[in-house]
Design a protein around this motif. Structure first.
Motif, PDB file in Angstrom:
ATOM      1  N   ASP A  89       2.076   0.109  10.294  1.00  0.00           N
ATOM      2  CA  ASP A  89       1.067  -0.809   9.756  1.00  0.00           C
ATOM      3  C   ASP A  89      -0.323  -0.354  10.161  1.00  0.00           C
ATOM      4  O   ASP A  89      -1.265  -0.437   9.373  1.00  0.00           O
ATOM      5  CB  ASP A  89       1.321  -2.227  10.271  1.00  0.00           C
ATOM      6  CG  ASP A  89       2.466  -2.898   9.542  1.00  0.00           C
ATOM      7  OD1 ASP A  89       2.257  -3.350   8.407  1.00  0.00           O
ATOM      8  OD2 ASP A  89       3.580  -2.961  10.101  1.00  0.00           O
ATOM      9  N   VAL A  90      -0.471   0.095  11.392  1.00  0.00           N
ATOM     10  CA  VAL A  90      -1.723   0.644  11.893  1.00  0.00           C
ATOM     11  C   VAL A  90      -1.452   2.092  12.269  1.00  0.00           C
ATOM     12  O   VAL A  90      -0.852   2.377  13.300  1.00  0.00           O
ATOM     13  CB  VAL A  90      -2.259  -0.150  13.092  1.00  0.00           C
ATOM     14  CG1 VAL A  90      -3.545   0.486  13.638  1.00  0.00           C
ATOM     15  CG2 VAL A  90      -2.519  -1.605  12.693  1.00  0.00           C
ATOM     16  N   ASP A  91      -1.861   3.009  11.408  1.00  0.00           N
ATOM     17  CA  ASP A  91      -1.605   4.433  11.592  1.00  0.00           C
ATOM     18  C   ASP A  91      -2.844   5.081  12.192  1.00  0.00           C
ATOM     19  O   ASP A  91      -3.784   5.446  11.496  1.00  0.00           O
ATOM     20  CB  ASP A  91      -1.265   5.075  10.239  1.00  0.00           C
ATOM     21  CG  ASP A  91      -0.954   6.560  10.359  1.00  0.00           C
ATOM     22  OD1 ASP A  91      -1.019   7.097  11.481  1.00  0.00           O
ATOM     23  OD2 ASP A  91      -0.661   7.191   9.331  1.00  0.00           O
ATOM     24  N   ASN A  92      -2.858   5.198  13.525  1.00  0.00           N
ATOM     25  CA  ASN A  92      -3.938   5.906  14.214  1.00  0.00           C
ATOM     26  C   ASN A  92      -3.567   7.373  14.300  1.00  0.00           C
ATOM     27  O   ASN A  92      -2.867   7.812  15.204  1.00  0.00           O
ATOM     28  CB  ASN A  92      -4.159   5.314  15.604  1.00  0.00           C
ATOM     29  CG  ASN A  92      -4.714   3.897  15.559  1.00  0.00           C
ATOM     30  OD1 ASN A  92      -4.173   2.978  16.139  1.00  0.00           O
ATOM     31  ND2 ASN A  92      -5.814   3.732  14.854  1.00  0.00           N
ATOM     32  N   ASP A  93      -4.072   8.125  13.323  1.00  0.00           N
ATOM     33  CA  ASP A  93      -3.688   9.526  13.160  1.00  0.00           C
ATOM     34  C   ASP A  93      -4.627  10.434  13.945  1.00  0.00           C
ATOM     35  O   ASP A  93      -5.511   9.981  14.663  1.00  0.00           O
ATOM     36  CB  ASP A  93      -3.693   9.872  11.667  1.00  0.00           C
ATOM     37  CG  ASP A  93      -2.567  10.804  11.277  1.00  0.00           C
ATOM     38  OD1 ASP A  93      -2.040  11.516  12.149  1.00  0.00           O
ATOM     39  OD2 ASP A  93      -2.207  10.824  10.091  1.00  0.00           O
ATOM     40  N   ASP A  94      -4.494  11.739  13.730  1.00  0.00           N
ATOM     41  CA  ASP A  94      -5.112  12.811  14.505  1.00  0.00           C
ATOM     42  C   ASP A  94      -6.409  12.417  15.221  1.00  0.00           C
ATOM     43  O   ASP A  94      -7.448  12.191  14.601  1.00  0.00           O
ATOM     44  CB  ASP A  94      -5.448  13.988  13.591  1.00  0.00           C
ATOM     45  CG  ASP A  94      -4.222  14.572  12.924  1.00  0.00           C
ATOM     46  OD1 ASP A  94      -3.174  13.914  12.904  1.00  0.00           O
ATOM     47  OD2 ASP A  94      -4.319  15.698  12.405  1.00  0.00           O
ATOM     48  N   GLY A  95      -6.353  12.368  16.546  1.00  0.00           N
ATOM     49  CA  GLY A  95      -7.547  12.181  17.358  1.00  0.00           C
ATOM     50  C   GLY A  95      -8.086  10.773  17.428  1.00  0.00           C
ATOM     51  O   GLY A  95      -9.091  10.529  18.108  1.00  0.00           O
ATOM     52  N   SER A  96      -7.468   9.812  16.741  1.00  0.00           N
ATOM     53  CA  SER A  96      -8.009   8.450  16.720  1.00  0.00           C
ATOM     54  C   SER A  96      -8.102   7.886  18.142  1.00  0.00           C
ATOM     55  O   SER A  96      -7.180   8.040  18.954  1.00  0.00           O
ATOM     56  CB  SER A  96      -7.122   7.540  15.871  1.00  0.00           C
ATOM     57  OG  SER A  96      -7.122   7.942  14.525  1.00  0.00           O
ATOM     58  N   THR A 131       0.848  -1.185   0.000  1.00  0.00           N
ATOM     59  CA  THR A 131       0.000   0.000   0.000  1.00  0.00           C
ATOM     60  C   THR A 131       0.890   1.243   0.000  1.00  0.00           C
ATOM     61  O   THR A 131       2.108   1.147   0.129  1.00  0.00           O
ATOM     62  CB  THR A 131      -0.921   0.010   1.224  1.00  0.00           C
ATOM     63  OG1 THR A 131      -0.127   0.010   2.418  1.00  0.00           O
ATOM     64  CG2 THR A 131      -1.825  -1.221   1.240  1.00  0.00           C
ATOM     65  N   CYS A 132       0.285   2.400  -0.151  1.00  0.00           N
ATOM     66  CA  CYS A 132       1.027   3.671  -0.180  1.00  0.00           C
ATOM     67  C   CYS A 132       2.170   3.623  -1.189  1.00  0.00           C
ATOM     68  O   CYS A 132       3.257   4.161  -0.946  1.00  0.00           O
ATOM     69  CB  CYS A 132       1.551   4.035   1.213  1.00  0.00           C
ATOM     70  SG  CYS A 132       0.259   4.417   2.387  1.00  0.00           S
ATOM     71  N   ARG A 133       1.921   3.007  -2.343  1.00  0.00           N
ATOM     72  CA  ARG A 133       2.980   2.889  -3.348  1.00  0.00           C
ATOM     73  C   ARG A 133       3.308   4.226  -4.002  1.00  0.00           C
ATOM     74  O   ARG A 133       4.368   4.375  -4.604  1.00  0.00           O
ATOM     75  CB  ARG A 133       2.573   1.891  -4.432  1.00  0.00           C
ATOM     76  CG  ARG A 133       2.467   0.465  -3.943  1.00  0.00           C
ATOM     77  CD  ARG A 133       2.502  -0.519  -5.088  1.00  0.00           C
ATOM     78  NE  ARG A 133       1.418  -0.305  -6.042  1.00  0.00           N
ATOM     79  CZ  ARG A 133       1.325  -0.964  -7.206  1.00  0.00           C
ATOM     80  NH1 ARG A 133       2.250  -1.828  -7.554  1.00  0.00           N
ATOM     81  NH2 ARG A 133       0.306  -0.739  -8.018  1.00  0.00           N
ATOM     82  N   GLU A 134       2.384   5.200  -3.916  1.00  0.00           N
ATOM     83  CA  GLU A 134       2.610   6.477  -4.583  1.00  0.00           C
ATOM     84  C   GLU A 134       2.437   7.671  -3.658  1.00  0.00           C
ATOM     85  O   GLU A 134       2.551   8.805  -4.116  1.00  0.00           O
ATOM     86  CB  GLU A 134       1.634   6.612  -5.762  1.00  0.00           C
ATOM     87  CG  GLU A 134       1.760   5.510  -6.796  1.00  0.00           C
ATOM     88  CD  GLU A 134       0.670   5.580  -7.844  1.00  0.00           C
ATOM     89  OE1 GLU A 134       0.489   6.661  -8.436  1.00  0.00           O
ATOM     90  OE2 GLU A 134      -0.020   4.572  -8.057  1.00  0.00           O
ATOM     91  N   SER A 135       2.153   7.444  -2.381  1.00  0.00           N
ATOM     92  CA  SER A 135       1.800   8.560  -1.503  1.00  0.00           C
ATOM     93  C   SER A 135       2.657   8.567  -0.245  1.00  0.00           C
ATOM     94  O   SER A 135       3.396   7.623   0.028  1.00  0.00           O
ATOM     95  CB  SER A 135       0.313   8.490  -1.131  1.00  0.00           C
ATOM     96  OG  SER A 135       0.024   7.281  -0.460  1.00  0.00           O
ATOM     97  N   GLY A 136       2.522   9.637   0.525  1.00  0.00           N
ATOM     98  CA  GLY A 136       3.332   9.806   1.721  1.00  0.00           C
ATOM     99  C   GLY A 136       2.601   9.360   2.969  1.00  0.00           C
ATOM    100  O   GLY A 136       1.407   9.569   3.113  1.00  0.00           O
ATOM    101  N   ASP A 137       3.308   8.771   3.896  1.00  0.00           N
ATOM    102  CA  ASP A 137       2.913   8.236   5.207  1.00  0.00           C
ATOM    103  C   ASP A 137       1.789   7.205   5.111  1.00  0.00           C
ATOM    104  O   ASP A 137       1.454   6.717   4.036  1.00  0.00           O
ATOM    105  CB  ASP A 137       2.623   9.342   6.228  1.00  0.00           C
ATOM    106  CG  ASP A 137       1.388  10.184   5.987  1.00  0.00           C
ATOM    107  OD1 ASP A 137       1.413  11.326   6.461  1.00  0.00           O
ATOM    108  OD2 ASP A 137       0.424   9.737   5.338  1.00  0.00           O
ATOM    109  N   HIS A 138       1.256   6.809   6.281  1.00  0.00           N
ATOM    110  CA  HIS A 138       0.248   5.743   6.397  1.00  0.00           C
ATOM    111  C   HIS A 138       0.870   4.358   6.210  1.00  0.00           C
ATOM    112  O   HIS A 138       2.037   4.131   6.457  1.00  0.00           O
ATOM    113  CB  HIS A 138      -0.911   5.915   5.419  1.00  0.00           C
ATOM    114  CG  HIS A 138      -1.719   7.144   5.635  1.00  0.00           C
ATOM    115  ND1 HIS A 138      -1.822   7.758   6.859  1.00  0.00           N
ATOM    116  CD2 HIS A 138      -2.467   7.881   4.788  1.00  0.00           C
ATOM    117  CE1 HIS A 138      -2.601   8.813   6.747  1.00  0.00           C
ATOM    118  NE2 HIS A 138      -2.990   8.915   5.504  1.00  0.00           N
ATOM    119  N   GLY A 139       0.020   3.439   5.763  1.00  0.00           N
ATOM    120  CA  GLY A 139       0.396   2.048   5.602  1.00  0.00           C
ATOM    121  C   GLY A 139      -0.851   1.245   5.314  1.00  0.00           C
ATOM    122  O   GLY A 139      -1.812   1.759   4.736  1.00  0.00           O
TER     123      GLY A 139
END
Length: 638
Positions: free
Chosen positions: A507-514, A457-465
């Motif tokens: 692998d598990v990106d719990n971002d802003d406020g999660s 995943t994220c083959r073309e974008s920044g951060d996450h997973g």
């Protein structure tokens, strides 16, 4: 609706065209031309079931159906971006819910109140509303929505004779999403493109653009596999990827219809018990230039179009279907839907998402998704998710998906917003430009994500997973206790095999406020850290996982009493020696492994476990097999 046993049924949104190829430029290239009438534009063309590439710069050596990763683009810094026009649509109208009972008190000063902005630059959306136009948007890299007004760049094959027909695809800086702009005006002297329609395909804005490319200009028809349609002369040009003339007996299909099956009722008169089984869907028309809305306070914008569209349904079953080479989303579960099941189906080569679930709250007086209805008490009712106009108990199981987001890069195998109690179970997803599974908000909760294999995943974008979430905007729902509450029910992420092998953040990106996540009994491979919580995140429990080859164990933010994070019982193989954040006694019974067998404590007098040298791959995989219930020998290659 089902295929007769033993027969193949295909529902196509395409129109077959007859061609009679004549040479156009066959000395220095292999370009052929045919008269083709009846089309205002041709943003997509399928030849023998596969996409041709619309003439563009830079070229795509392997065609549009093969990812270039971070390539096949012009660096954003090489263009000169026209600043946003902040007064283009007038002033925004701010609304913040100040109802005392609606104040979410689970953090200190993070995402406590529901807030939106209506109008202003968010007028590019339909309805024209977004959290990112509110008075005080917050979180990582937060500021009010805007996009650049144009671009100056001297394309090598310019100036273009009809640049007003061009379309520019532009990444937002940092590659969080991409925008598409049609050209309103072109100055051949300055090479300046003034943007017209577009810029609504992502929720987050910026003053300038990132990496970009241009398409749909004749001068860029210079590479095998490309095509160009001249709408003025009604001629189709093809740079044939082969010798001699393109085969006249090949299948040439122009996608024309965006929605192939439409099941639409209402909460009060729902469509019930429809089964769609064994159907092959293909060649739905592009939707990335259609109206988009911002579903909630995540980073996503969505369009309510898909090959199979569901709204106002109960007990819909989509079983054993194939969704292949669709130019937009495959399945949209929109508004009121109860107990939708999508199973045993295959998704591939999609322009957008495989499955998207998106509910409504009454943020504006009208909404194109519910035509003819005047929505009461907007925008105050925007916080209220108790009226039932959202998907509940959506199940996606035993499906495979790959090669999605060919146009809209903010795309996933499964994304939900204003949706509750979903089950995403026993699926395989790989090869996507962004996160594999996305929770755009904390609406209701009660979701389960289990037994999935997600990688590349994220083959073309920044951060996450493989997995990403946000929760910047509270909603009133009844999911947690059966009574109205601003607090969501717990979500569980368990027994998944996630590999963060492209843009390895988590692998598990719990971002802003999660918040309210129980992540347990997973095999999670690679990434900057095993556990993450930031910008007001809380109630994150990461336990009994095998976290392999992460840089550090965890990085989380401060929480308030009663809403703490936990990290325990994990098998953590680190590439460094730093544990990360200290959680005191909420961090215990972990087994850490480092290259040196040493560990740097988290600054609180301990690290909550034991430390040893990095084990062998076989030892790690044995732990993973036990965790995932693989009683038989299964070969896993990292």
């Amino acid at each position: 609706m089902m295929a007769y046993p033993g027969e193949r049924v295909q529902i196509s949104g395409g129109k077959k065209i007859q061609v009679s190829w004549k040479p156009f430029n066959v000395s220095g290239a292999n370009i052929w031309v045919s008269d083709v009438s009846g089309f205002d534009e041709m943003p997509a063309l399928h030849i023998n079931g596969a996409r041709a590439t619309r003439a563009r710069y830079p070229n795509m050596p392997s065609g549009i159906e093969a990812s270039c990763g971070y390539g096949c683009m012009i660096e954003g810094g090489k263009g000169k971006w026209t600043p946003p026009d902040f007064q283009k649509y007038g002033n925004v109208i701010y609304y913040t819910d100040k109802t005392t009972q609606h104040y979410r008190n689970t953090t200190n000063d993070w995402f406590n109140e529901y807030m939106i902005g209506v109008g202003g630059l968010c007028s590019v959306y339909d309805p024209p509303v977004s959290y990112w136009c509110s008075e005080h948007p917050s979180g990582g890299g937060a500021f009010a929505f805007r996009t650049p007004s144009g671009l100056s760049y001297d394309f090598p094959n310019g100036p273009y004779s009809h640049a007003e027909d061009a379309r520019l695809f532009v990444w937002r800086p940092a590659r969080w999403a991409n925008w598409m702009f049609d050209v309103a005006k072109y100055d051949a002297t300055t090479r300046n493109f003034t943007f017209g329609r577009g810029g609504n395909q992502g929720a987050r804005g910026e003053n300038s653009g990132g990496d970009f490319f241009i398409e749909n200009v004749m001068e860029e028809l210079d590479y095998p596999g490309e095509y160009f349609y001249d709408k003025r002369k009604q001629k189709l040009y093809l740079y044939h990827n082969g010798t001699g003339a393109p085969p006249s007996d090949a299948s040439y299909v122009v996608p024309q219809v965006q929605v192939l099956v439409n099941l639409t009722g209402t909460q009060w008169r729902p469509v019930k018990d429809i089964k769609v089984k064994g159907i092959h869907f293909s060649a739905s028309a592009p939707t990335y230039m259609m109206p988009h809305g911002v579903p909630s306070a995540g980073d996503w914008a969505l369009d309510r179009f898909s090959a199979v569209f569901l709204q106002g349904t109960q007990n819909t079953l989509i079983d054993g279907c194939v969704f292949d080479r669709l130019e937009g989303n495959a399945v949209m579960v929109s508004g009121y839907n109860r107990d939708t099941t999508i199973q045993n189906s295959d998704f591939s080569y999609l322009g957008g998402n495989a499955v998207a679930a998106w509910g409504y709250t009454n943020e504006t007086r009208t909404d194109r998704g519910r035509p003819g209805i005047i929505l009461a008490n907007s925008p105050a009712a925007g916080v209220d998710g108790t009226d039932g106009e959202h998907p509940v108990r959506t199940t996606v199981q035993n499906c495979t998906a790959r090669e999605i987001g060919l146009y809209e890069k903010q795309s996933s195998f499964f994304v939900q917003a204003k949706t509750a109690q979903s089950r995403v179970v026993s699926n395989v997803f790989f090869n996507g430009p962004r996160a594999g599974i996305n929770m755009n908000d904390g609406f209701g909760g009660g979701d389960e994500i289990a037994f999935n294999l997600v990688f590349s995943t994220c083959r073309e974008s920044g951060d996450h997973g493989p997995f990403n979430s946000w929760d910047r905007q509270p909603f009133l729902t009844t999911v947690r206790t059966g009574e109205p509450s601003m607090i969501m029910q717990w979500r569980e992420i368990h027994h998944n095999f996630f590999i963060d092998n492209y843009s390895p953040q988590e692998d598990v990106d719990n971002d802003d406020g999660s918040c309210f996540y129980k992540t347990h009994d997973n095999f999670l491979v690679y990434g900057g850290q095993a556990m993450k919580n930031d910008f007001g995140g809380h109630d994150n429990h990461h336990y009994d996982n095998v976290d392999a080859y992460v840089h550090q164990a965890l990085g989380v933010c401060e929480t308030i009493a009663g809403h703490e994070d936990y990290f325990y019982g994990n098998y953590v193989v680190m590439t460094g020696e730093m544990v990360g954040t200290c959680l005191d006694d909420r961090m215990h019974d972990n087994r850490y492994f480092t290259p040196t067998g040493k560990i740097q404590e988290a600054g609180c007098g301990g690290y909550g476990g034991t430390v040893s040298k990095t084990p062998s791959d076989d030892a790690i995989l044995n732990e993973a097999r036990k965790k995932l219930g693989m009683t038989k020998q299964v070969e896993i290659v990292i």
